[in-house]
Enzyme design. Sequence first.
Site, PDB file in Angstrom:
ATOM      1  N   ARG A   8       0.839  -1.212   0.000  1.00  0.00           N
ATOM      2  CA  ARG A   8       0.000   0.000   0.000  1.00  0.00           C
ATOM      3  C   ARG A   8       0.870   1.257   0.000  1.00  0.00           C
ATOM      4  O   ARG A   8       0.534   2.285  -0.578  1.00  0.00           O
ATOM      5  CB  ARG A   8      -0.974   0.008   1.177  1.00  0.00           C
ATOM      6  CG  ARG A   8      -0.310   0.011   2.525  1.00  0.00           C
ATOM      7  CD  ARG A   8      -1.311   0.101   3.659  1.00  0.00           C
ATOM      8  NE  ARG A   8      -0.684  -0.245   4.916  1.00  0.00           N
ATOM      9  CZ  ARG A   8      -0.874   0.417   6.061  1.00  0.00           C
ATOM     10  NH1 ARG A   8      -1.674   1.448   6.107  1.00  0.00           N
ATOM     11  NH2 ARG A   8      -0.265   0.034   7.156  1.00  0.00           N
ATOM     12  N   SER A  35      -4.810   5.307   5.653  1.00  0.00           N
ATOM     13  CA  SER A  35      -4.501   3.882   5.637  1.00  0.00           C
ATOM     14  C   SER A  35      -4.206   3.363   4.232  1.00  0.00           C
ATOM     15  O   SER A  35      -3.329   2.530   4.045  1.00  0.00           O
ATOM     16  CB  SER A  35      -5.668   3.076   6.217  1.00  0.00           C
ATOM     17  OG  SER A  35      -5.886   3.447   7.558  1.00  0.00           O
ATOM     18  N   GLU A  56     -19.006   3.834   0.107  1.00  0.00           N
ATOM     19  CA  GLU A  56     -18.251   3.174  -0.957  1.00  0.00           C
ATOM     20  C   GLU A  56     -19.068   2.982  -2.230  1.00  0.00           C
ATOM     21  O   GLU A  56     -18.529   3.023  -3.339  1.00  0.00           O
ATOM     22  CB  GLU A  56     -17.738   1.816  -0.464  1.00  0.00           C
ATOM     23  CG  GLU A  56     -16.761   1.905   0.718  1.00  0.00           C
ATOM     24  CD  GLU A  56     -17.440   2.130   2.069  1.00  0.00           C
ATOM     25  OE1 GLU A  56     -18.681   2.046   2.165  1.00  0.00           O
ATOM     26  OE2 GLU A  56     -16.709   2.397   3.049  1.00  0.00           O
ATOM     27  N   PHE A  81     -14.499  -3.621   1.759  1.00  0.00           N
ATOM     28  CA  PHE A  81     -15.544  -2.652   1.437  1.00  0.00           C
ATOM     29  C   PHE A  81     -15.569  -2.341  -0.061  1.00  0.00           C
ATOM     30  O   PHE A  81     -16.627  -2.181  -0.654  1.00  0.00           O
ATOM     31  CB  PHE A  81     -15.356  -1.376   2.259  1.00  0.00           C
ATOM     32  CG  PHE A  81     -15.155  -1.652   3.730  1.00  0.00           C
ATOM     33  CD1 PHE A  81     -16.016  -2.506   4.408  1.00  0.00           C
ATOM     34  CD2 PHE A  81     -14.098  -1.088   4.423  1.00  0.00           C
ATOM     35  CE1 PHE A  81     -15.826  -2.781   5.758  1.00  0.00           C
ATOM     36  CE2 PHE A  81     -13.907  -1.351   5.771  1.00  0.00           C
ATOM     37  CZ  PHE A  81     -14.768  -2.199   6.446  1.00  0.00           C
ATOM     38  N   ASP A 115      -7.756  -6.202  13.564  1.00  0.00           N
ATOM     39  CA  ASP A 115      -9.130  -5.746  13.308  1.00  0.00           C
ATOM     40  C   ASP A 115     -10.097  -6.920  13.173  1.00  0.00           C
ATOM     41  O   ASP A 115     -11.290  -6.775  13.384  1.00  0.00           O
ATOM     42  CB  ASP A 115      -9.193  -4.879  12.039  1.00  0.00           C
ATOM     43  CG  ASP A 115      -8.991  -3.398  12.354  1.00  0.00           C
ATOM     44  OD1 ASP A 115      -8.960  -3.036  13.543  1.00  0.00           O
ATOM     45  OD2 ASP A 115      -8.872  -2.600  11.399  1.00  0.00           O
ATOM     46  N   ARG A 165      -1.665  -4.622   3.963  1.00  0.00           N
ATOM     47  CA  ARG A 165      -1.378  -3.683   5.049  1.00  0.00           C
ATOM     48  C   ARG A 165       0.058  -3.760   5.563  1.00  0.00           C
ATOM     49  O   ARG A 165       0.714  -2.728   5.699  1.00  0.00           O
ATOM     50  CB  ARG A 165      -2.354  -3.933   6.200  1.00  0.00           C
ATOM     51  CG  ARG A 165      -2.009  -3.150   7.445  1.00  0.00           C
ATOM     52  CD  ARG A 165      -3.016  -3.375   8.557  1.00  0.00           C
ATOM     53  NE  ARG A 165      -2.661  -2.618   9.726  1.00  0.00           N
ATOM     54  CZ  ARG A 165      -2.149  -3.142  10.847  1.00  0.00           C
ATOM     55  NH1 ARG A 165      -1.973  -4.435  10.953  1.00  0.00           N
ATOM     56  NH2 ARG A 165      -1.835  -2.374  11.869  1.00  0.00           N
TER      57      ARG A 165
HETATM   58  C1  LIG Z   1     -18.118   0.160   5.375  1.00  0.00           C
HETATM   59  C2  LIG Z   1     -16.934   0.674   6.106  1.00  0.00           C
HETATM   60  N1  LIG Z   1     -16.121   1.573   5.503  1.00  0.00           N
HETATM   61  C3  LIG Z   1     -15.031   2.007   6.142  1.00  0.00           C
HETATM   62  C4  LIG Z   1     -14.723   1.559   7.401  1.00  0.00           C
HETATM   63  C5  LIG Z   1     -13.461   2.023   8.104  1.00  0.00           C
HETATM   64  N2  LIG Z   1     -13.776   2.897   9.230  1.00  0.00           N
HETATM   65  C6  LIG Z   1     -13.777   2.438  10.512  1.00  0.00           C
HETATM   66  S1  LIG Z   1     -14.229   3.608  11.616  1.00  0.00           S
HETATM   67  C7  LIG Z   1     -14.379   4.777  10.405  1.00  0.00           C
HETATM   68  C8  LIG Z   1     -14.781   6.186  10.772  1.00  0.00           C
HETATM   69  C9  LIG Z   1     -16.036   6.213  11.553  1.00  0.00           C
HETATM   70  O1  LIG Z   1     -16.394   7.498  11.911  1.00  0.00           O
HETATM   71  P1  LIG Z   1     -17.624   7.734  12.873  1.00  0.00           P
HETATM   72  O2  LIG Z   1     -18.806   6.997  12.358  1.00  0.00           O
HETATM   73  O3  LIG Z   1     -17.785   9.185  13.041  1.00  0.00           O
HETATM   74  O4  LIG Z   1     -17.176   6.991  14.208  1.00  0.00           O
HETATM   75  P2  LIG Z   1     -16.657   7.582  15.596  1.00  0.00           P
HETATM   76  O5  LIG Z   1     -16.243   9.000  15.390  1.00  0.00           O
HETATM   77  O6  LIG Z   1     -17.826   7.495  16.512  1.00  0.00           O
HETATM   78  O7  LIG Z   1     -15.540   6.692  16.025  1.00  0.00           O
HETATM   79  C10 LIG Z   1     -14.088   4.227   9.146  1.00  0.00           C
HETATM   80  C11 LIG Z   1     -14.117   4.963   7.883  1.00  0.00           C
HETATM   81  C12 LIG Z   1     -15.593   0.622   7.982  1.00  0.00           C
HETATM   82  N3  LIG Z   1     -15.354   0.100   9.201  1.00  0.00           N
HETATM   83  N4  LIG Z   1     -16.692   0.209   7.321  1.00  0.00           N
END
Ligand SMILES: Cc1ncc(C[n+]2csc(CCOP(=O)(O)OP(=O)(O)O)c2C)c(N)n1
Lengths: 312, 273
Positions: A8, A35, A56, A81, A115, A165
């Site tokens: 990556r 990431s 997505e 995703f 994860d 990763r």
């Molecule tokens: C479908 C999907 N896309 C991307 C991710 C990667 N991801 C994990 S947490 C996150 C951000 C989440 O933000 P938010 O909903 O505001 O959560 P919080 O601030 O409460 O932690 C992302 C993009 C994921 N888990 N699932």
Amino acid sequence: MSEKIATREAYGKALVELGRKNKDVVVLDADLSKSTKTALFAREFPERFFDMGIAEQNMMGTAAGLALGGKIPFVSSFAVFATGRAFEQVRNSICYPRLNVKIAATHAGITVGEDGGSHQSIEDIAVMRALPNMTVIVPADAVEAAQAVTAIAEMEGPCYLRLGRPKVPVIYDNDYRFRIGRAHVLREGRDVAIVACGIMVAQALAAAEKLEENGVSATVINAASIKPLDEETILKAAAETGAVITAEEHNIIGGLGSAVAELLVEHRPVPMKRVGITDKFGESGSPDELMKHFGLTAENIVAAAQEVIARK
Amino acid sequence: MSDYQHLRDKAQTLRRHIVEMTAAAGSGHPGGSLSAADIVSVLYFEEMRLDPDRPDWPERDRFVLSKGHAAPLLYAALAERGFFLVEELKSLRKLGSRLQGHPDAKHLPGVEMSTGSLGQGLSAANGMALAAKLDKLDSRVYVLLGDGEIQEGQVWEAAMAAAHYRLDNLVAFLDYNGLQIDGPVDEVMSVEPVADKWRAFGWHVIEIDGHDYGQIINALEEARGVSSKPTIIIARTVKGKGVSFMENEVGWHGSAPNSEEAEKALAELIEEA
Ligand SMILES: Cc1ncc(C[n+]2csc(CCOP(=O)(O)OP(=O)(O)O)c2C)c(N)n1
Ligand SMILES: [Mg+2]
């Protein structure tokens, strides 16, 4: 082979270089740019980078539209995703109209690590490979990943680039030239051929060394171009060795193992064994622990080689 | 304020677990776990009808952690509520653990739904609420959404369906902490006007401070009185709440504290409690 770089990381850097050369390159990400390493491109070309938020499906559709507008969109997210959540958008908005969208997905396979299973794609090669018009590339190391970025940008049509990763061993030096549709023979032997992709190429090379110590000589083929597959090279190796192993960080259903099995069974049936994840979801753990847990080590390849040789 | 001392104590305990667990694992998501700790404390220690000895009791209330990366918070609440031993929290993210990086419902009792891929939890919660209605059970279903998470299209498909089926046994919380991974939600992909969106989708909307126990409890009470509509409680929160150096810092979304940072964090959390 001492240096280690994540594919990556190589992708992120190659994308910046590509962006400098080609003004039509645009990049989309879904809130994972740090990431996936598209953040490097975003920093240098903010006007050509679109953060689509955690959405997505919309991202894939937007990339389709950008391609229709003459752009070359690179679209990134985690493999789960990009290929899973947005599968039908990839199918009907990108592959069906054969649009020039490059899906570069990171965090593929179980080496995502801690994860856990919800984030470890073990089926992405299978589903992307089953789509007409889709090209599927799984680079073995950082050098090949960077070259693949250039290669897929130069071809017209949808591509899936599978990236990882963790930091992984660098196998190739900078003279190496990756070509879509070509496998690369890293080592020639007489007794068994190991066809691998991604991080399993390094394991295959290590396995070949171990086999050598036991008087078994192995061919090692890097089949980074899973689709189109280099049928000629693989059939030739099957003919010369009479036994084939495949090795991939993916379910043994539908991935490289299946692609090679389909080829061999129609053209040159030989004893064969697929090393890969045996139809299970991933789980939490360190990448190294998981490689052992799921049977993706050089030792597993050695054992498989001995088994197929005995079946000859 | 002192009325809620037991909840405040619980929330601080959950926060300490979150810090300890992620530090021990060396990875995980402290920011969004800490922001929702007060909401989850009220749910697990005040609001929900649960029996830890019977995790499959049909009449129980359900909680779906749609923002599955806040798993440390859920695990801490389940352990403190007696679903498993607090000791087990240490196994977070380790090979073979029931405490997977993201919640795995098939292995850990008390986890109602496997989550981690954002945007899918509300749909599952709708299904649970529909099933409760079919079976004429008075179970209630709670779901926790992230503010970045609601960028997913599926959330709005589910929002439409929940209103269409008049799921008044369903309550969603929006953890409106203003941050996602790539930056502030407003900069990445604005979700505003968020209250109007949910209202337009047919929901009863309540806006609160997500760290104020009185407001959380009152909102849940109000939701019980709403008929033929689902309720969303839009809770303004601080990501990383309770640990000064994590508060409102986007970098603490998905990185664990090292042992020194963990010690500092724990000291703050003990002081406050
Ligand atoms: C479908 C999907 N896309 C991307 C991710 C990667 N991801 C994990 S947490 C996150 C951000 C989440 O933000 P938010 O909903 O505001 O959560 P919080 O601030 O409460 O932690 C992302 C993009 C994921 N888990 N699932
Ligand atoms: Mg948020």
